[in-house]
Scaffold this active site. Structure first.
Site, PDB file in Angstrom:
ATOM      1  CD  GLU B  60      -1.598  -2.460   1.414  1.00 35.42           C
ATOM      2  OE1 GLU B  60      -0.498  -2.647   1.984  1.00 35.42           O
ATOM      3  OE2 GLU B  60      -2.343  -3.400   1.063  1.00 35.42           O
ATOM      4  CG  HIS B 129     -11.297  -7.915   5.513  1.00 32.62           C
ATOM      5  ND1 HIS B 129     -10.619  -8.646   6.445  1.00 32.62           N
ATOM      6  CD2 HIS B 129     -10.686  -8.149   4.327  1.00 32.62           C
ATOM      7  CE1 HIS B 129      -9.637  -9.322   5.844  1.00 32.62           C
ATOM      8  NE2 HIS B 129      -9.652  -9.037   4.558  1.00 32.62           N
TER       9      HIS B 129
END
Lengths: 410, 337
Positions: B60, B129
């Site tokens: 990321e 998540h």
């Protein structure tokens, strides 16, 4: 019961501390001219040896020898010497200015002048550097005005970044010098992104990433290597190994790896290790890596072996963690004296001309300093004002900031 | 006008942005050949080629850092972080770099990037998540933070974000990705179908950033909310029959303060609703601003309904985020205050 002896943590230590006598005789330094120069398109696997040696051009007698020599004309070498002298004179004056309270902070390049000044000469005008705080030579060698640099250091009204950045955190798009961040290593992956952008657009410009030995431990360094490797980005990945990350010796960041250059191998990126105090070697290696990038052959890791003679910054006292004699014992010498000796050997230079050039550099810096101080310093004169504080947060000032600016009285 | 899911609307926005401006590039984990794990970038690589839409390593930090460099070069990267929960490795690049580049270089280098991230719960994603990290972005000056609640807004706001000259954090409520938010353990939620929010205008259009939408007018109480919770709020209004005004903020920063304050001055009551944890959440900022601007108009203290101050639990997801019954209770209490 487990009958193994108790485990113990290994923490690397430098070989000597204050009070010890530094001795670099065990450091392996290959003879100048002895390292081969492969073609730029050689298979990276076939040139792994270049990450474990040191490319050197200038020998002890000041002669340029071997396959990496012969790239620069006499005039270019004289330019290089002038750039290094100017950077050294600039550092000296700005260090003094900090001690006089005219600015809050300064970081000098003492001993590392060859790296940024010589690298810049291998780049084209549209290429982009993503530097750290010790590459002002990139600006000097590209003809960036000293006055502007000083105005940045003084945070005065003519500071191109309007008093927002720490002194020495320059920025110049026009001169291929990306705005410096204080958060270490962030620029390394950004340089790769810039190079990918150039490749996506089918441009011919390349970028250069810069990092110190200590910051190679940051995640951004590893992200940059994997992205550069994956997309064969046209970027030169420079590592300046000046032995010290503030008070922490390079062995802490390097860990068990043989060299910093060898980090490239895990990513399939060719790597060179270069004498960072040899203007000619730095330039030759830079030119080789830049050509690889320009020919779309992908990234190159280049480790410059050098020594940070001064403190990390004006807030640092190196005598607390290393012997005072260490810098003089450093075996690769002073980059200015080495290039000077080479030019004298060529008959292109003399002690008298050198003394004169030093005086000229000091004079140029003094003149710029007078002009800069006439505008203002951190303490006096016309400084970057608080009305500037609210600009450039966004392209267009949003209502909440307009309100805050009014509240502040601007 | 076509009916679309939010995913289709986001695909459509990408397609139009890339067709309109060849500086727009799209990348992230799995976004290239596969079109993203949620399919938001499906078809782009085939149509625009591998150099404009590609897969990246799982980094990321690398995705955002490379996007910043590309933006400095002159491109307009629109990148995907697969789940908002995964953005923490990239946080330094977002906060210290993207957000500050224009400022620190006095406009010499800018960072027109969009960072898309699926956010929020309701799909049994547990604590890795399901997070709603919007407050971590609204606290960072230099960023804009956007959360759509309908397919039409997702398209218009994404197109506006890509065209924006500054870095934009685009948080996509993944509970709304595939269709209406049609259930909650404490009450059924049917607002999507009731309000036909799946209608998406054709062609290129921008929904301006910094402009809230009054999704239901009313004069008894103001509900300030965004994302998935817009639909929960509408269901709660239906259940209580209280004439509440529901404001979908759409852009959290910059905030459409005018619309918010105008409504609260009219109703005299304010409920802030979000899915993220309560303490130091974005609702605290809203409550502070409302009491500063509307103190003398308030009939009751500003109320907050939010996710509990626990990590996002897996099996208890539906007990974690506010449902219509919880909101309805708070609405009734506010009316009695």
């Amino acid at each position: 019961m487990d009958d193994h002896p108790p485990l113990a943590l290994h923490v690397p230590e430098p070989e000597w501390r204050p009070g010890d006598t530094p001795d670099f005789s065990r450091v392996e330094i290959p003879r100048a001219g002895s390292v081969r120069r492969p073609p730029v398109d050689e298979d990276p696997e076939a040139m792994r040896d270049l990450a474990f040696t040191i490319i050197r051009v200038l020998n002890r007698k000041g002669e340029a020898v071997g396959p990496w020599a012969g790239e620069l004309s006499e005039e270019e070498l004289l330019d290089g010497l002038r750039h290094m002298l100017l950077l050294r004179a600039y550092d000296a004056r700005m260090l003094m200015a900090q001690r006089q309270g005219k600015t809050s902070f300064y970081m000098q390049h003492l001993g590392e002048e060859a790296i940024s000044t010589a690298f810049r000469k291998a780049l084209g005008p549209r290429d982009m550097n993503f530097p750290t705080y010790r590459q002002a030579g990139l600006l000097i060698a590209s003809g960036y005005p000293l006055l502007k640099m000083m105005c940045q250091v003084y945070s005065n009204e003519e500071d191109p970044v309007r008093g927002r950045q720490l002194p020495v955190f320059y920025s110049s798009k026009e001169h291929g010098f990306f705005s410096i961040s204080g958060n270490l290593a962030t620029q390394y992956i950004q340089a790769v992104g810039w190079a990918m952008g150039s490749a996506i657009r089918g441009d011919t410009a390349i970028s250069a990433a810069w990092i110190g030995d200590g910051s190679t431990a940051e995640n951004d360094f590893h992200a940059a290597l994997v992205f550069a490797s994956t997309y064969k980005a046209p970027v030169v990945l420079n590592i300046v190994n000046n032995q010290w990350a503030i008070s922490t010796f390079q062995g802490i960041a390097r860990g068990g790896a043989g060299t910093f250059a060898a980090r490239g191998h895990g990513f399939g990126i060719p790597a060179l290790r270069v004498d960072g105090n040899d203007y000619l070697a730095v330039h030759a290696a830079a030119k080789w890596a830049v050509e690889r990038a320009r020919r779309n052959l992908g990234p190159t890791v280049v480790e410059y072996v050098t020594y940070r003679v001064g403190g990390h910054s004006t807030s640092d006292d190196p005598s607390a963690y290393r012997p005072k004699e260490e810098s003089t014992a450093w075996p690769l010498g002073d980059p200015i004296l080495r290039l000077k000796a080479h030019l004298i050997g060529l008959g292109a230079w003399s002690e008298e001309r050198h003394a004169q050039a030093e005086a000229e550099a000091t004079d140029t810096v003094r003149t710029a300093q007078r002009e800069a101080e006439a505008i203002g310093t951190m303490q006096t004169g016309r400084r970057a004002g608080p009305r500037d504080m609210f600009e450039d947060v966004y392209a267009e000032m949003p209502p909440h900031l307009v309100r805050q600016r009014h509240e502040a009285g601007y | 006008m076509a009916r679309m899911t939010m995913i289709e609307a986001i695909q459509n926005a990408h397609d139009l942005a890339m067709a309109r401006d060849d500086r727009v590039v799209v990348f992230g984990e799995d976004v290239g050949f596969f079109g993203g794990v949620f399919r938001c970038t499906a078809g782009l690589q085939k149509k625009y080629g591998k150099s404009r839409c590609f897969d990246t390593p799982i980094s990321e930090l690398g995705i955002v850092g490379a996007a910043i460099g590309m933006a400095a070069y002159g491109l307009r990267p629109c990148v995907e972080i697969q789940f908002a929960d995964y953005m923490y490795p990239a946080y330094d690049q977002i906060v210290s770099e993207a957000a500050r580049l224009r400022y620190r270089s006095a406009g010499e280098f800018t960072c027109p990037i969009v960072i898309r991230m699926p956010m929020g719960g309701g799909i049994f994603g547990a604590q890795t998540h399901s997070q709603s990290p919007e407050a971590l972005f609204t606290h960072v000056t230099g960023l804009k933070t956007v959360v759509p609640s309908t397919p039409a807004d997702a398209k218009g706001l994404l197109l506006a974000s890509i065209a924006d000259p500054d870095p934009v954090i685009f948080l996509e409520p993944k509970r709304l990705y595939n269709g209406p938010f049609d259930g909650h353990h404490d009450r059924p939620v049917t607002s999507w179908r009731t309000h036909a929010l799946g209608e998406v205008p054709d062609g290129y259009f921008e929904t301006p950033l910094g402009v809230a939408s009054v999704v239901q007018a009313g004069d008894a109480l103001t509900i300030l909310t965004y994302g998935t919770m817009v639909h929960v709020a509408l269901a709660a209004v239906q259940e209580t029959g209280i004439a509440a005004e529901v404001i979908d903020l759409r852009t959290l920063l910059p905030l459409d303060r005018e619309t918010v304050m105008e409504s609260v001055r009219k109703t005299g009551r304010c409920l802030v609703l979000h899915e993220a944890t309560l303490t130091s959440g974005y609702g605290a900022e809203l409550a502070a601003q409302v009491q500063t601007d509307c103190f003398y108009h308030l009939e009751a203290p500003v109320a907050r309904v939010a996710g509990w101050d626990t990590p996002y639990p897996h099996a208890q997801e539906w007990d974690y985020f506010p449902g219509p019954a919880r909101v309805a209770r708070q609405m009734r209490a506010l009316m009695e205050a």
